[in-house]
Design a protein around this motif. Structure first.
Motif, mmCIF file in Angstrom:
data_model
loop_
_atom_site.group_PDB
_atom_site.id
_atom_site.type_symbol
_atom_site.label_atom_id
_atom_site.label_comp_id
_atom_site.label_asym_id
_atom_site.label_seq_id
_atom_site.Cartn_x
_atom_site.Cartn_y
_atom_site.Cartn_z
ATOM 1 N N CYS A 232 -1.167 -0.482 7.876
ATOM 2 C CA CYS A 232 -2.117 0.479 8.919
ATOM 3 C C CYS A 232 -2.847 -0.621 8.670
ATOM 4 N N CYS B 284 0.177 8.313 2.903
ATOM 5 C CA CYS B 284 -1.139 7.948 3.240
ATOM 6 C C CYS B 284 -1.485 8.359 5.481
ATOM 7 N N CYS C 79 0.842 -1.275 -0.233
ATOM 8 C CA CYS C 79 0.194 -0.076 0.109
ATOM 9 C C CYS C 79 0.796 1.507 -0.106
ATOM 10 N N CYS D 100 -4.303 -2.475 2.985
ATOM 11 C CA CYS D 100 -4.682 -1.322 1.701
ATOM 12 C C CYS D 100 -3.573 -3.400 1.167
HETATM 13 S S1 SF4 Z 1 -3.190 0.129 4.712
HETATM 14 FE FE1 SF4 Z 1 -3.038 2.148 6.283
HETATM 15 S S2 SF4 Z 1 -0.997 3.217 5.486
HETATM 16 FE FE2 SF4 Z 1 -1.653 1.774 3.535
HETATM 17 S S3 SF4 Z 1 -3.137 2.223 2.616
HETATM 18 FE FE3 SF4 Z 1 -3.879 1.985 3.783
HETATM 19 S S4 SF4 Z 1 -4.766 2.782 5.262
HETATM 20 FE FE4 SF4 Z 1 -2.931 4.268 4.144
#
Ligand code: SF4
Lengths: 559, 169
Positions: free
Chosen positions: A458, A421, A415, A462
């Protein structure tokens, strides 16, 4: 692929007008940030850490070269000359300016594209198999069904303010490349004993904070009822899904709370009213849509095996590429090809304006002017003549699009993470880069064999870390960035959510951790054929864990 | 100045008063003023006899009250309203659609609460025909939203046939 008629075009054009007006009102101060937020999200526009991020829909991953060239131009004109393919087959721009977004949408609409419902608490862009229409193992082409769902879900008035986002995936092949079991609704196209087409409907799967494998709500839903049945699922969810806690608001939590039997009962009770109504799909409509997905003008070719082709050229690098990046096609003499976006010098999934133009040229030259994006963040040319593979490879390689690692350890799904992000706990791209640098020996990579490595910055997942054979998750410990590692996850029909191996690691430790996991696997595997994930499931997590933490314990004891 | 709402695509005067329970009020004890009232469903259930004494009456549903909770009483009302405490809570869209299509409500269906321009197009599609736009917003501007789109894909209350049944090639 699907081409708009004047109805589709009018809807997208009206959207551009509407969003231009909304943006003007926001910039003019008559629309508050809170009021604008869901509106811009339903148009794929996030306000990110450093700039807005615009997520452009690529419905079920299909792109024409005309569209790709337009994306290339938009990335050059309004962004920093590159875009990012997301794990849901969309394209993200990381640096557009809010004031330019209406104009970007207008330029997209000219090539039948948009950013509708690529974010927000609504039905998102439908995803599917990136080998749809060409794979030898598929029952039928899933894309007409995806397009039917795209139209039904676009601006659905009843389901624009759901408790949470809602993702649908469609698969029609033996191998599930669409991950139907980890979607809010997964649809497997199936045939019943009478030979008629229908759907196995799976509900309540998902990754994120509470990863759950979906459950079958209907083993065989005749195709005519697809829309009425989905409306009933969505209605039960819209009315009863939790809205008090956004981490408990996905449909999976509702299905889990009610139990699949009770959830099914409620859906069927609602469906009793809608079934056989105006939403019943007609042959006329399905045929109309199918007309857009007719076969390209495949030639009658003599088939040659990849082994034979490799032997002509006798080039090690080419052979490796054939081995990893070239995939079976249902028509003799053709192959599907992955153009890799995993060049170690760039973030996984990133593609520059120049590369987009080049890929468009390649697709025109070798693959009927169409291409696909994949949820592994690569591109596919679906209809390449095998006799052209060598020429294609040379051009792709000259442009850093031929990294021969598809499905291997360094074909990392990642991600955007903390570099972009605002939700991130930790960066993910530098972790991917560090792993790619550690494992830069192609022979060793090919020896390790198939291995999905996924990284999420996180809990929102994603990067789909739960279903990675190795999953890495960014976590926050007292304000610093740490990484939790899980192993054994897999996607597909036997989807499995990986097991966490133990306490998390600092960023600098990750390459060593991966090395130790791989060494353990190489020692323990029964044969070269046994994949990493199969070894994990055969011998369990313990041997991996011991190896990884052995040194750490000593340090702890000494300290 | 008379209160205004949007109804049937026009800005019109409105005589109805929406009753909300203040702190300390209960459905049984809240004092109902004279005039045309739109009362919470709980108040209707608690003070049915009093309300039946009025020439006409309305009721409103909160997001967690379902269409079926009011279905058998619909004949007593001139107005049914659905409250949106926050515009992003979309339960009222399903409730509206069900009141219209399943429970046969043909009278006024009004959106109250956090009712804003940019949700009006969808609200209109699921069967609302009256909107008490939030007081700080420009009603004329909101009215334009009813024409945001010239064409739609889905079957809904405003258009019983999905586009695929209307599409001429
Ligand atoms: S997993 Fe978390 S850090 Fe990665 S893009 Fe999705 S929301 Fe953002």
């Amino acid at each position: 692929m699907y081409r708009y008629d004047h109805y589709d075009q009018a809807i997208v054009d009206d959207r551009v007008k509407q969003f231009r007006d909304q943006t003007n009102r926001y910039l003019g101060g008559t629309l508050s940030e809170e009021e604008f937020r869901p509106l811009r999200l339903q148009n794929g526009l996030y306000i990110q850490r450093y700039a807005p991020m615009l997520r452009i829909a690529i419905p079920y991953g299909m792109l024409s070269t005309k569209q790709l060239r337009r994306l290339a131009d938009i990335a050059a004109k309004y962004d920093r000359g590159y875009g990012h393919i997301s794990t849901r087959q969309n394209l993200q721009l990381n640096w557009p300016e809010l004031k330019d977004v209406p104009q970007i949408l207008a330029e997209l609409a000219e090539v039948e594209m948009h950013a509708i419902q690529t974010s927000g608490n609504c039905i998102r862009n439908v995803t599917s198999d990136h080998f749809a229409g060409v794979s030898p193992d598929e029952l039928t082409d899933p894309r007409p069904w995806c397009e039917i769902l795209r139209q039904w879900s676009t601006f659905h008035p009843e389901f624009a303010y759901l408790p949470r986002k809602f993702k649908i995936a469609v698969n029609a092949a033996d191998t599930d490349r669409a991950a139907t079991r980890v979607h809010d609704i997964g649809l497997d196209v199936v045939k019943n004993s009478q030979g008629s087409i229908g759907f196995r409907v799976i509900v309540g799967g998902g990754l994120g904070r509470t990863p759950i494998v979906g459950q079958v709500i209907n083993e065989f839903l005749p195709w005519t009822h697809l829309l009425s049945y989905l409306e009933s699922i969505l209605r039960v969810y819209n009315l009863h899904g939790r809205r008090d806690n956004k981490y408990k608001a996905r449909i999976k939590i509702l299905v889990k709370a009610l139990g699949i039997e009770e959830f099914r009962r409620q859906v069927e009770a609602d469906w009793a009213y809608g079934k056989d109504g105006a939403l019943t799909l007609t042959e006329t409509e399905v045929d109309r849509i199918k007309q857009h997905f007719t076969d390209p003008a495949w030639k009658t070719l003599v088939d040659e095996s990849l082994v034979t082709i490799a032997s002509y050229h006798n080039d090690r690098a080419f052979t490796r590429w054939l081995d990893r990046n070239v995939h079976p096609h249902k028509v003799p003499g053709y192959a599907a090809v992955t153009l890799s976006l995993k060049d170690p010098k760039r973030a996984p999934g990133d593609i520059t304006t120049e590369q987009m133009h080049l890929v468009a040229d390649l697709a025109d030259k070798y693959s009927f002017g169409e291409l696909r994006t994949t949820h592994e963040q690569n591109l596919i040319l679906a209809d390449v003549e095998k006799s052209e593979l060598f020429a294609l490879w040379q051009e792709a390689r000259a442009n850093s699009l031929a990294t021969p690692t598809v499905g291997l350890l360094t074909d990392i799904i990642c991600c955007p993470g903390g570099d972009f992000c605002s939700l991130a706990n930790a960066k993910s791209i530098p972790i991917a880069t560090a792993i790619q640098e550690r494992f830069d020996d192609l022979d060793y990579l090919h020896d390790i064999g198939e291995l999905d490595l996924n990284i999420s910055g996180c809990m929102n997942a994603c990067g789909h870390h739960h279903v990675g054979n190795i999953g890495i998750l960014g976590v926050d410990k007292n304000g610093s960035e740490w990484y939790q590692v899980s192993i054994g996850g897999r996607q597909g029909l036997n989807a499995y959510l990986g097991d966490v191996i133990g306490p998390s690691f600092a960023a600098a430790e990750i390459p060593d951790v991966i090395t130790k996991l791989i060494e353990t696997y190489i020692e323990k595997r029964e044969s070269d054929e046994e994949r990493f994930v199969d070894t994990v499931h055969r011998i369990g997590v313990a041997p991996f864990k011991e190896r990884v933490y052995a040194g750490k314990e000593r340090v702890a004891l000494n300290g | 100045m008379a209160k205004k709402i949007i109804k049937h695509g026009r800005i019109v005067d409105d005589s109805w008063q929406v009753i909300r329970l203040a702190e300390g009020d209960t459905p049984e004890t809240v004092v109902l003023p004279e005039g045309d009232l739109i009362v919470p469903l709980k108040v209707w259930k608690a003070q049915r006899q009093t309300l039946l004494g009025r020439p006409q009456r309305g009721v409103w549903l909160s997001p967690d009250e379902l269409a079926e909770d009011v279905a058998i009483d619909l004949t007593y009302f001139s107005v049914v309203a659905i409250d949106f405490p926050q515009f992003a809570d979309g339960r009222g869209y399903s409730t509206a659609a069900l009141l219209r299509s399943r429970y046969g409500w043909h009278g006024e269906l009004r959106a109250i609460g956090d009712v804003l321009r940019d949700q009006l197009f969808y609200m209109n599609r699921v069967g609302f025909d009256a909107y008490a736009i939030r007081a700080d917003k420009d009603m004329n501007n909101a009215l334009e939203a009813l024409n945001d789109f010239s064409e739609t894909y889905q079957a809904a209350v405003d258009e019983p046939l999905p586009l695929f049944r209307r599409r001429s090639a």
